[in-house]
Scaffold this motif. Structure first.
Motif, PDB file in Angstrom:
ATOM      1  N   PHE A   1      58.244  56.523  79.567  1.00 28.39           N
ATOM      2  CA  PHE A   1      59.616  56.631  79.083  1.00 28.39           C
ATOM      3  C   PHE A   1      60.102  55.357  78.399  1.00 28.39           C
ATOM      4  N   ILE A   2      59.505  54.233  78.747  1.00 31.01           N
ATOM      5  CA  ILE A   2      59.832  53.000  78.046  1.00 31.01           C
ATOM      6  C   ILE A   2      58.544  52.229  77.766  1.00 31.01           C
ATOM      7  N   ASP A   3      58.624  51.337  76.813  1.00 27.37           N
ATOM      8  CA  ASP A   3      57.584  50.340  76.604  1.00 27.37           C
ATOM      9  C   ASP A   3      58.235  48.986  76.831  1.00 27.37           C
ATOM     10  N   LYS A   4      57.466  48.037  77.321  1.00 23.98           N
ATOM     11  CA  LYS A   4      58.010  46.725  77.654  1.00 23.98           C
ATOM     12  C   LYS A   4      57.052  45.643  77.189  1.00 23.98           C
ATOM     13  N   VAL A   5      57.588  44.614  76.576  1.00 25.36           N
ATOM     14  CA  VAL A   5      56.772  43.481  76.143  1.00 25.36           C
ATOM     15  C   VAL A   5      57.430  42.205  76.649  1.00 25.36           C
ATOM     16  N   ARG A   6      56.650  41.397  77.369  1.00 25.07           N
ATOM     17  CA  ARG A   6      57.151  40.086  77.787  1.00 25.07           C
ATOM     18  C   ARG A   6      57.094  39.139  76.600  1.00 25.07           C
ATOM     19  N   ARG A   7      58.114  38.311  76.452  1.00 23.98           N
ATOM     20  CA  ARG A   7      58.189  37.462  75.268  1.00 23.98           C
ATOM     21  C   ARG A   7      58.436  35.999  75.644  1.00 23.98           C
ATOM     22  N   THR A   8      58.026  35.128  74.748  1.00 25.48           N
ATOM     23  CA  THR A   8      58.266  33.697  74.903  1.00 25.48           C
ATOM     24  C   THR A   8      58.910  33.152  73.634  1.00 25.48           C
ATOM     25  N   ARG A   9      59.381  31.923  73.735  1.00 20.45           N
ATOM     26  CA  ARG A   9      60.016  31.261  72.588  1.00 20.45           C
ATOM     27  C   ARG A   9      59.670  29.770  72.647  1.00 20.45           C
ATOM     28  N   LYS A  10      59.489  29.167  71.490  1.00 24.43           N
ATOM     29  CA  LYS A  10      59.253  27.728  71.424  1.00 24.43           C
ATOM     30  C   LYS A  10      60.516  26.998  71.855  1.00 24.43           C
ATOM     31  N   THR A  11      60.316  25.941  72.669  1.00 21.90           N
ATOM     32  CA  THR A  11      61.470  25.204  73.189  1.00 21.90           C
ATOM     33  C   THR A  11      61.868  24.023  72.306  1.00 21.90           C
ATOM     34  N   GLY A  12      60.892  23.477  71.568  1.00 16.90           N
ATOM     35  CA  GLY A  12      61.183  22.297  70.761  1.00 16.90           C
ATOM     36  C   GLY A  12      61.221  21.019  71.572  1.00 16.90           C
ATOM     37  N   ARG A  13      60.822  21.069  72.827  1.00 14.16           N
ATOM     38  CA  ARG A  13      60.809  19.869  73.666  1.00 14.16           C
ATOM     39  C   ARG A  13      59.571  19.020  73.401  1.00 14.16           C
ATOM     40  N   ALA A  14      59.687  17.758  73.718  1.00 18.29           N
ATOM     41  CA  ALA A  14      58.516  16.887  73.717  1.00 18.29           C
ATOM     42  C   ALA A  14      57.678  17.216  74.941  1.00 18.29           C
ATOM     43  N   ARG A  15      56.413  16.862  74.913  1.00 23.24           N
ATOM     44  CA  ARG A  15      55.525  17.221  76.027  1.00 23.24           C
ATOM     45  C   ARG A  15      55.994  16.604  77.333  1.00 23.24           C
TER      46      ARG A  15
ATOM     47  N   GLU B   1      59.001  28.812  76.588  1.00 22.80           N
ATOM     48  CA  GLU B   1      59.731  29.302  77.744  1.00 22.80           C
ATOM     49  C   GLU B   1      59.775  30.822  77.707  1.00 22.80           C
ATOM     50  N   GLN B   2      59.870  31.404  78.878  1.00 15.22           N
ATOM     51  CA  GLN B   2      59.961  32.856  78.965  1.00 15.22           C
ATOM     52  C   GLN B   2      61.369  33.288  78.584  1.00 15.22           C
ATOM     53  N   ILE B   3      61.468  34.319  77.766  1.00 18.93           N
ATOM     54  CA  ILE B   3      62.771  34.895  77.448  1.00 18.93           C
ATOM     55  C   ILE B   3      62.773  36.353  77.908  1.00 18.93           C
ATOM     56  N   SER B   4      63.842  37.048  77.658  1.00 18.32           N
ATOM     57  CA  SER B   4      63.965  38.427  78.165  1.00 18.32           C
ATOM     58  C   SER B   4      62.924  39.349  77.531  1.00 18.32           C
ATOM     59  N   ASN B   5      62.601  40.401  78.261  1.00 19.02           N
ATOM     60  CA  ASN B   5      61.651  41.394  77.763  1.00 19.02           C
ATOM     61  C   ASN B   5      62.258  42.192  76.614  1.00 19.02           C
ATOM     62  N   ALA B   6      61.389  42.731  75.782  1.00 17.75           N
ATOM     63  CA  ALA B   6      61.800  43.684  74.750  1.00 17.75           C
ATOM     64  C   ALA B   6      61.471  45.086  75.256  1.00 17.75           C
ATOM     65  N   TYR B   7      62.380  46.026  75.037  1.00 17.25           N
ATOM     66  CA  TYR B   7      62.188  47.391  75.513  1.00 17.25           C
ATOM     67  C   TYR B   7      62.280  48.376  74.349  1.00 17.25           C
ATOM     68  N   ALA B   8      61.430  49.374  74.390  1.00 20.68           N
ATOM     69  CA  ALA B   8      61.477  50.491  73.440  1.00 20.68           C
ATOM     70  C   ALA B   8      61.386  51.775  74.260  1.00 20.68           C
ATOM     71  N   PHE B   9      61.787  52.887  73.657  1.00 27.14           N
ATOM     72  CA  PHE B   9      61.941  54.127  74.419  1.00 27.14           C
ATOM     73  C   PHE B   9      61.161  55.285  73.809  1.00 27.14           C
TER      74      PHE B   9
ATOM     75  N   THR C   1      57.750  28.469  83.478  1.00 28.26           N
ATOM     76  CA  THR C   1      56.372  28.618  83.015  1.00 28.26           C
ATOM     77  C   THR C   1      56.162  30.028  82.474  1.00 28.26           C
ATOM     78  N   PRO C   2      55.777  30.161  81.198  1.00 21.12           N
ATOM     79  CA  PRO C   2      55.587  31.487  80.611  1.00 21.12           C
ATOM     80  C   PRO C   2      54.467  32.262  81.292  1.00 21.12           C
ATOM     81  N   ARG C   3      54.627  33.572  81.338  1.00 23.25           N
ATOM     82  CA  ARG C   3      53.574  34.436  81.868  1.00 23.25           C
ATOM     83  C   ARG C   3      52.434  34.534  80.864  1.00 23.25           C
TER      84      ARG C   3
ATOM     85  N   GLU D   1      58.207  35.671  70.432  1.00 19.58           N
ATOM     86  CA  GLU D   1      59.185  36.665  69.984  1.00 19.58           C
ATOM     87  C   GLU D   1      58.984  37.072  68.531  1.00 19.58           C
ATOM     88  N   ASN D   2      58.323  36.220  67.748  1.00 19.16           N
ATOM     89  CA  ASN D   2      58.060  36.537  66.339  1.00 19.16           C
ATOM     90  C   ASN D   2      56.685  37.155  66.109  1.00 19.16           C
ATOM     91  N   ASP D   3      55.899  37.272  67.169  1.00 21.45           N
ATOM     92  CA  ASP D   3      54.584  37.900  67.061  1.00 21.45           C
ATOM     93  C   ASP D   3      54.780  39.396  66.795  1.00 21.45           C
TER      94      ASP D   3
END
Length: 254
Positions: free
Chosen positions: A134-148, A155-163, A27-29, A35-37
């Motif tokens: 020292f870092i920035d963090k963004v939680r990311r999601t991605r479309k699964t393509g599943r039927a309902r 789905e939740q995917i890995s965080n993106a980090y910047a420094f 379950t996404p946060r 991820e494309n936002d």
């Protein structure tokens, strides 16, 4: 909501529970972005993608973080505001950066394996690094393509980090000083070389233009020096043209 639509929404959950899966992990946060936002597009090239400069950039960021941790340690506390674990996690995270794109998005489990720290320790360290800029963090999601009926559409995917994007002013200044040290040194060296060449050119120039070359911002004094130089040039020229006899010629006449 119809019974059929409810069944579509919970059917996959029932199947997941029956297979022993944890629904929470799928379950996404709420505070996540696709991820494309554009809000998830926080990656930036490090030092223009130049490997040597990027490695230096990384080392100086770690140096600033260590200095910050020591300087802001409160009396009576064992560690500074970052702590040794956060400093180590920062070093591990920087090891995953692609210098050309700035991409850094390892999964938490990957960071844990590399750092050899428990998940809760890594998560806490990341939050401290973010809190102190020292870092920035963004939680990311991605479309699964599943039927309902098969599961969530995201789905939740890995965080993106910047420094080093939210450093405090004094910390940013210190970091810029360290990173720019080599460039600044080269600029100073080039300036000194140019000044030395200008002085040499001035000394080799006719003395009648010496003042103008050495004192371009003081026309009055430059003019006085030019006139004085022209006077000495005249004396030298007179001697060369023998207006004033050489010492040995004077002796012959006597």
């Amino acid at each position: 909501m119809s019974g059929a639509s409810i069944g579509e929404l919970i059917g996959w959950q029932v199947a997941a529970l029956q297979s022993g899966q944890r629904i929470g992990n799928r379950t996404p946060r709420r505070d996540s972005y696709d991820e494309n936002d554009r809000r998830a597009q926080i990656f930036r090239p490090i030092a223009g993608g130049n490997t040597a400069e990027a490695l230096r950039w990384r080392d100086k960021l770690l140096q600033v973080a260590r200095e910050y941790n020591v300087l802001h340690k409160e009396k009576g506390k064992r560690e500074g505001p970052l702590g040794n674990n956060a400093l180590w996690v920062l070093e591990v995270l920087l090891g995953f950066v692609d210098f050309g794109s700035g991409r850094c998005d390892p999964a938490i489990d990957t960071i844990c394996a590399k750092a050899k720290l428990a998940r809760a320790t890594v998560v806490a360290a990341i939050e401290r690094l973010k809190e102190h800029g020292f870092i920035d963090k963004v939680r990311r999601t991605r479309k699964t393509g599943r039927a309902r009926s098969e599961g969530p559409q995201r789905e939740q995917i890995s965080n993106a980090y910047a420094f080093a994007v939210n450093l405090k002013d004094k910390v940013r200044q210190r970091f810029a000083q360290l990173v720019g040290g080599r460039k600044r040194a080269a600029e100073i060296q080039a300036k000194k070389k140019a000044e030395a060449e200008a002085r040499a050119a001035a000394l080799n120039a006719p003395t009648g233009r010496l003042g103008s070359m050495l004192l371009p911002n003081d026309p009055a004094l430059a003019g006085a020096l030019d006139r004085l130089g022209a006077h000495f040039e005249g004396d030298s020229a007179s001697s060369v043209t023998r207006e004033y006899p050489d010492q040995d010629l004077k002796g012959e006449k006597e």
